[in-house]
Write a protein that holds these residues in place. Structure first.
Motif, mmCIF file in Angstrom:
data_model
loop_
_atom_site.group_PDB
_atom_site.id
_atom_site.type_symbol
_atom_site.label_atom_id
_atom_site.label_comp_id
_atom_site.label_asym_id
_atom_site.label_seq_id
_atom_site.Cartn_x
_atom_site.Cartn_y
_atom_site.Cartn_z
ATOM 1 N N SER A 130 6.780 -20.037 49.224
ATOM 2 C CA SER A 130 7.366 -21.338 49.539
ATOM 3 C C SER A 130 8.634 -21.631 48.736
ATOM 4 N N SER A 131 8.854 -20.934 47.658
ATOM 5 C CA SER A 131 10.056 -21.207 46.862
ATOM 6 C C SER A 131 11.236 -20.420 47.407
ATOM 7 N N HIS A 132 12.413 -20.922 47.161
ATOM 8 C CA HIS A 132 13.613 -20.232 47.614
ATOM 9 C C HIS A 132 14.406 -19.787 46.382
ATOM 10 N N ILE A 133 15.165 -18.754 46.550
ATOM 11 C CA ILE A 133 15.931 -18.179 45.438
ATOM 12 C C ILE A 133 17.215 -18.977 45.270
ATOM 13 N N GLU A 134 17.444 -19.399 44.058
ATOM 14 C CA GLU A 134 18.680 -20.132 43.757
ATOM 15 C C GLU A 134 19.716 -19.144 43.255
ATOM 16 N N SER A 135 20.946 -19.349 43.647
ATOM 17 C CA SER A 135 22.023 -18.481 43.180
ATOM 18 C C SER A 135 23.119 -19.351 42.579
ATOM 19 N N PRO A 136 23.792 -18.833 41.581
ATOM 20 C CA PRO A 136 24.849 -19.634 40.951
ATOM 21 C C PRO A 136 26.084 -19.708 41.840
ATOM 22 N N SER A 137 26.982 -20.588 41.472
ATOM 23 C CA SER A 137 28.214 -20.743 42.247
ATOM 24 C C SER A 137 29.051 -19.465 42.129
ATOM 25 N N PRO A 138 29.988 -19.246 43.056
ATOM 26 C CA PRO A 138 30.769 -17.998 43.044
ATOM 27 C C PRO A 138 31.606 -17.811 41.776
ATOM 28 N N PHE A 179 30.821 -18.792 38.747
ATOM 29 C CA PHE A 179 29.958 -19.034 37.580
ATOM 30 C C PHE A 179 30.357 -18.149 36.404
ATOM 31 N N THR A 180 30.528 -16.863 36.624
ATOM 32 C CA THR A 180 30.881 -15.926 35.559
ATOM 33 C C THR A 180 32.225 -16.291 34.940
ATOM 34 N N LYS A 181 33.167 -16.648 35.778
ATOM 35 C CA LYS A 181 34.497 -17.004 35.285
ATOM 36 C C LYS A 181 34.430 -18.252 34.403
ATOM 37 N N MET A 182 33.637 -19.232 34.830
ATOM 38 C CA MET A 182 33.507 -20.460 34.038
ATOM 39 C C MET A 182 32.814 -20.196 32.697
ATOM 40 N N VAL A 183 31.779 -19.382 32.702
ATOM 41 C CA VAL A 183 31.068 -19.071 31.454
ATOM 42 C C VAL A 183 31.980 -18.310 30.505
ATOM 43 N N MET A 184 32.698 -17.324 31.004
ATOM 44 C CA MET A 184 33.578 -16.525 30.144
ATOM 45 C C MET A 184 34.723 -17.363 29.583
ATOM 46 N N SER A 185 35.250 -18.295 30.354
ATOM 47 C CA SER A 185 36.317 -19.144 29.835
ATOM 48 C C SER A 185 35.773 -20.066 28.744
ATOM 49 N N TYR A 186 34.552 -20.539 28.917
ATOM 50 C CA TYR A 186 33.925 -21.386 27.903
ATOM 51 C C TYR A 186 33.663 -20.591 26.623
#
Length: 137
Positions: free
Chosen positions: A19-27, A29-36
């Protein structure tokens, strides 16, 4: 009883997973994390407590003091040197102090084993500390 509980738990887990669905991050996401991460991280620069100029000043003062003392005193003895009573040191016989000291045989063995264990632990600890430093550097 335990098998029945395990089967029931397994079936509940399967239903929840279906019943659960797989959540995926925004496209981006990696760029935002690395910039942070790149904006927040700063390298720690080693700075000694006393700078090179500070050490030079300390060394210069010590050298000037030694030269001053050497040049200001002549061949005669100074007053503070005469005030020291060396007779106490000359009359104290340290060998007499240790000759009166009696150790039990068990105490001697314990001190010997303690010394040997200490000598054995020093290289072992040095190996582990060097290994840990190599891992972090």
């Amino acid at each position: 009883m335990k098998d029945n509980a395990d089967r029931l738990l397994e079936s509940v887990v399967e239903k929840v997973m279906k019943s659960s669905h797989i959540e995926s991050p925004s496209p981006d996401f990696t760029k935002m994390v690395m910039s942070y991460v790149s904006t927040k991280s700063t390298a720690t620069v080693y700075q000694p407590l006393i700078s090179k100029t500070g050490w030079l000043i300390v060394f210069g003062i010590a050298t000037a003091f030694v030269i001053y003392v050497y040049l200001s005193t002549g061949t005669d003895t100074s007053e503070w040197f005469e005030a020291i009573d060396f007779y106490v040191i000359a009359t104290t016989n340290i060998t007499n102090f240790f000759s009166k000291l009696k150790l039990e045989q068990v105490t001697s063995y314990a001190m010997l084993v303690f010394g040997l264990m200490l000598c054995a632990q020093i290289p072992i600890l040095k190996y582990f500390i060097d290994k840990r430093q190599r891992k972090f550097s």
